[in-house]
Structures are given as structure tokens and as C-alpha cells.
Motif scaffolding. Structure first.
Motif, PDB file in Angstrom:
ATOM      1  N   PRO A 155       0.844  -1.191   0.000  1.00 28.10           N
ATOM      2  CA  PRO A 155       0.000   0.000   0.000  1.00 28.10           C
ATOM      3  C   PRO A 155       0.881   1.242   0.000  1.00 28.10           C
ATOM      4  CG  PRO A 155       0.015  -0.991   2.172  1.00 28.10           C
ATOM      5  CD  PRO A 155       0.785  -1.918   1.251  1.00 28.10           C
ATOM      6  N   PRO A 156       0.384   2.312  -0.533  1.00 28.64           N
ATOM      7  CA  PRO A 156       1.176   3.533  -0.535  1.00 28.64           C
ATOM      8  C   PRO A 156       1.342   4.047   0.886  1.00 28.64           C
ATOM      9  CG  PRO A 156      -1.061   4.002  -1.177  1.00 28.64           C
ATOM     10  CD  PRO A 156      -0.946   2.506  -1.051  1.00 28.64           C
ATOM     11  N   GLY A 157       2.320   4.862   1.070  1.00 31.16           N
ATOM     12  CA  GLY A 157       2.498   5.457   2.379  1.00 31.16           C
ATOM     13  C   GLY A 157       3.950   5.506   2.762  1.00 31.16           C
ATOM     14  N   PRO A 158       4.189   5.877   3.984  1.00 35.47           N
ATOM     15  CA  PRO A 158       5.569   5.999   4.462  1.00 35.47           C
ATOM     16  C   PRO A 158       6.212   4.626   4.576  1.00 35.47           C
ATOM     17  CG  PRO A 158       4.049   6.207   6.282  1.00 35.47           C
ATOM     18  CD  PRO A 158       3.215   6.143   5.026  1.00 35.47           C
ATOM     19  N   GLU A 159       7.517   4.597   4.574  1.00 34.44           N
ATOM     20  CA  GLU A 159       8.247   3.346   4.785  1.00 34.44           C
ATOM     21  C   GLU A 159       8.054   2.923   6.241  1.00 34.44           C
ATOM     22  OE1 GLU A 159       9.918   1.385   2.616  1.00 34.44           O
ATOM     23  OE2 GLU A 159       9.125   2.742   1.090  1.00 34.44           O
ATOM     24  N   LEU A 160       7.495   1.760   6.431  1.00 35.44           N
ATOM     25  CA  LEU A 160       7.295   1.212   7.766  1.00 35.44           C
ATOM     26  C   LEU A 160       7.929  -0.164   7.806  1.00 35.44           C
ATOM     27  CD1 LEU A 160       3.481   1.946   8.238  1.00 35.44           C
ATOM     28  CD2 LEU A 160       5.358   3.206   9.273  1.00 35.44           C
ATOM     29  N   ASP A 161       8.434  -0.545   8.983  1.00 34.91           N
ATOM     30  CA  ASP A 161       8.907  -1.921   9.067  1.00 34.91           C
ATOM     31  C   ASP A 161       7.680  -2.834   9.093  1.00 34.91           C
ATOM     32  OD1 ASP A 161       7.996  -2.401  11.782  1.00 34.91           O
ATOM     33  OD2 ASP A 161       9.799  -1.410  12.521  1.00 34.91           O
ATOM     34  N   ALA A 162       7.899  -4.112   8.875  1.00 32.67           N
ATOM     35  CA  ALA A 162       6.793  -5.062   8.716  1.00 32.67           C
ATOM     36  C   ALA A 162       5.866  -5.083   9.930  1.00 32.67           C
ATOM     37  CB  ALA A 162       7.342  -6.455   8.442  1.00 32.67           C
ATOM     38  N   ALA A 163       6.416  -5.034  11.133  1.00 27.45           N
ATOM     39  CA  ALA A 163       5.592  -5.085  12.342  1.00 27.45           C
ATOM     40  C   ALA A 163       4.712  -3.844  12.460  1.00 27.45           C
ATOM     41  CB  ALA A 163       6.466  -5.236  13.580  1.00 27.45           C
ATOM     42  N   ASP A 164       5.281  -2.666  12.197  1.00 25.64           N
ATOM     43  CA  ASP A 164       4.495  -1.432  12.268  1.00 25.64           C
ATOM     44  C   ASP A 164       3.419  -1.412  11.182  1.00 25.64           C
ATOM     45  OD1 ASP A 164       5.919  -0.510  14.432  1.00 25.64           O
ATOM     46  OD2 ASP A 164       7.254   0.752  13.241  1.00 25.64           O
ATOM     47  N   ARG A 165       3.778  -1.857   9.982  1.00 30.85           N
ATOM     48  CA  ARG A 165       2.812  -1.911   8.877  1.00 30.85           C
ATOM     49  C   ARG A 165       1.646  -2.826   9.243  1.00 30.85           C
ATOM     50  NH1 ARG A 165       2.107  -5.449   4.467  1.00 30.85           N
ATOM     51  NH2 ARG A 165       1.153  -4.437   2.668  1.00 30.85           N
ATOM     52  N   ASP A 166       1.958  -4.016   9.793  1.00 27.17           N
ATOM     53  CA  ASP A 166       0.910  -4.955  10.180  1.00 27.17           C
ATOM     54  C   ASP A 166       0.020  -4.375  11.270  1.00 27.17           C
ATOM     55  OD1 ASP A 166       1.691  -6.829   8.320  1.00 27.17           O
ATOM     56  OD2 ASP A 166       2.820  -8.045   9.748  1.00 27.17           O
ATOM     57  N   GLN A 167       0.618  -3.659  12.215  1.00 30.27           N
ATOM     58  CA  GLN A 167      -0.182  -3.054  13.279  1.00 30.27           C
ATOM     59  C   GLN A 167      -1.125  -1.998  12.716  1.00 30.27           C
ATOM     60  OE1 GLN A 167       1.773  -0.423  16.074  1.00 30.27           O
ATOM     61  NE2 GLN A 167       0.328  -0.986  17.693  1.00 30.27           N
ATOM     62  N   VAL A 168      -0.638  -1.164  11.818  1.00 26.68           N
ATOM     63  CA  VAL A 168      -1.490  -0.141  11.202  1.00 26.68           C
ATOM     64  C   VAL A 168      -2.636  -0.813  10.451  1.00 26.68           C
ATOM     65  CG1 VAL A 168      -1.578   1.637   9.408  1.00 26.68           C
ATOM     66  CG2 VAL A 168       0.296   1.641  11.071  1.00 26.68           C
ATOM     67  N   ILE A 169      -2.321  -1.811   9.648  1.00 23.19           N
ATOM     68  CA  ILE A 169      -3.362  -2.505   8.871  1.00 23.19           C
ATOM     69  C   ILE A 169      -4.388  -3.124   9.800  1.00 23.19           C
ATOM     70  CG2 ILE A 169      -3.786  -4.483   7.346  1.00 23.19           C
ATOM     71  CD1 ILE A 169      -1.028  -3.820   6.043  1.00 23.19           C
ATOM     72  N   GLU A 170      -3.937  -3.817  10.842  1.00 25.01           N
ATOM     73  CA  GLU A 170      -4.844  -4.477  11.782  1.00 25.01           C
ATOM     74  C   GLU A 170      -5.784  -3.473  12.459  1.00 25.01           C
ATOM     75  OE1 GLU A 170      -4.407  -6.573  16.110  1.00 25.01           O
ATOM     76  OE2 GLU A 170      -2.937  -7.125  14.577  1.00 25.01           O
ATOM     77  N   ILE A 171      -5.242  -2.383  12.938  1.00 24.38           N
ATOM     78  CA  ILE A 171      -6.055  -1.385  13.640  1.00 24.38           C
ATOM     79  C   ILE A 171      -7.043  -0.719  12.693  1.00 24.38           C
ATOM     80  CG2 ILE A 171      -5.944   0.882  14.779  1.00 24.38           C
ATOM     81  CD1 ILE A 171      -3.382  -0.178  16.191  1.00 24.38           C
ATOM     82  N   VAL A 172      -6.610  -0.369  11.499  1.00 26.06           N
ATOM     83  CA  VAL A 172      -7.515   0.278  10.552  1.00 26.06           C
ATOM     84  C   VAL A 172      -8.651  -0.673  10.176  1.00 26.06           C
ATOM     85  CG1 VAL A 172      -7.744   1.284   8.248  1.00 26.06           C
ATOM     86  CG2 VAL A 172      -5.758   1.849   9.654  1.00 26.06           C
ATOM     87  N   ILE A 173      -8.331  -1.936   9.932  1.00 26.87           N
ATOM     88  CA  ILE A 173      -9.380  -2.911   9.597  1.00 26.87           C
ATOM     89  C   ILE A 173     -10.358  -3.051  10.755  1.00 26.87           C
ATOM     90  CG2 ILE A 173      -9.834  -5.356   9.151  1.00 26.87           C
ATOM     91  CD1 ILE A 173      -7.156  -5.382   7.570  1.00 26.87           C
ATOM     92  N   GLU A 174      -9.849  -3.215  11.977  1.00 23.83           N
ATOM     93  CA  GLU A 174     -10.728  -3.353  13.150  1.00 23.83           C
ATOM     94  C   GLU A 174     -11.681  -2.173  13.269  1.00 23.83           C
ATOM     95  OE1 GLU A 174      -8.429  -3.733  16.712  1.00 23.83           O
ATOM     96  OE2 GLU A 174      -7.523  -5.626  16.090  1.00 23.83           O
TER      97      GLU A 174
END
Length: 129
Positions: free
Chosen positions: A94-113
């Protein structure tokens, strides 16, 4: 009717403010404003910030949720999350800032929830904190 994308994105930003700083809420509001003023359908917003990434994922989540409801009256959050992650992986990153895998997964999880919660409950969504 409440906009589940905006509600989900704002709730996710609220949950992600502590690790990402207080400017995140303003970034999300700016991305929501861009989304509201563009005439093209927005699956992904041109990225400039974490806020744009949050709104982008919220939009994709709402699209997936709405599509799944055509065949399943109440798709589970896990099913929605799986579909969103598959689409994100299929479309590379997805577009956006460079995030490490753990931070990216956390953002995705929270946004989906938060977006699914908003879609299911509207303005009466329980607090996600």
C-alpha cells in the motif's frame, strides 16, 4: 448515514497517535479532505503520510466489507481482514511511508478493526481503546 471510512480512519488514528505522534490526526483529516474533494474513485490516495495510508486502507476495507455483505450478511472481521491483506499483498505494497513489517501490520490491523466496527455499528460503535 455515517461514513465508515472516515469513522474508521479517525478511530484508527486515535489508537495510533501515541506511537506516531499527535500530528497523525491532522494527517488523517487532510487525507479525508482530499478523498472528499476528488472526483475519481479512491482506493488508494496518493501517499504523503501515514494519515493517507490509514484512509487508503480504510477505503479498501469498506469496499471489501461491502462486497462480502453481498454474499454473507455479516462477514466476520477475520474474513474481512484476510481479504484486505490479500488485496494489499496482490497490489504489492500500500502507498504510504516506509514502515517496518511489524508497524505496517499493526497499522493494517487497527484500521481494519476500526473500519469494520464502524461499518457494523455506525455512530454507536463501542470504543476501540
Amino acid at each position: 448515514m455515517t461514513d465508515p471510512i472516515a469513522t474508521g480512519a479517525r478511530a484508527a488514528a486515535n489508537r495510533l497517535t501515541a506511537p506516531n505522534g499527535p500530528a497523525l490526526a491532522a494527517e488523517v483529516e487532510a487525507a479525508l479532505h482530499v478523498r472528499a474533494t476528488t472526483s475519481r474513485p479512491v482506493q488508494y490516495i496518493d501517499p504523503v503520510s501515514l494519515g493517507a495510508l490509514i484512509v487508503s486502507i480504510a477505503g479498501l476495507t469498506w469496499t471489501v466489507y461491502r462486497d462480502l455483505r453481498k454474499t454473507t450478511p455479516a462477514p466476520s472481521p477475520e474474513v474481512v481482514a484476510r481479504h484486505v491483506r490479500v488485496r494489499l499483498d496482490r497490489d504489492s505494497r500500500p502507498p504510504g511511508p516506509e514502515l517496518d513489517a511489524a508497524d505496517r501490520d499493526q497499522v493494517i490491523e487497527i484500521v481494519i478493526e476500526e473500519t469494520v466496527r464502524s461499518a457494523e455499528y455506525g455512530d454507536s460503535a463501542p470504543d476501540g481503546n
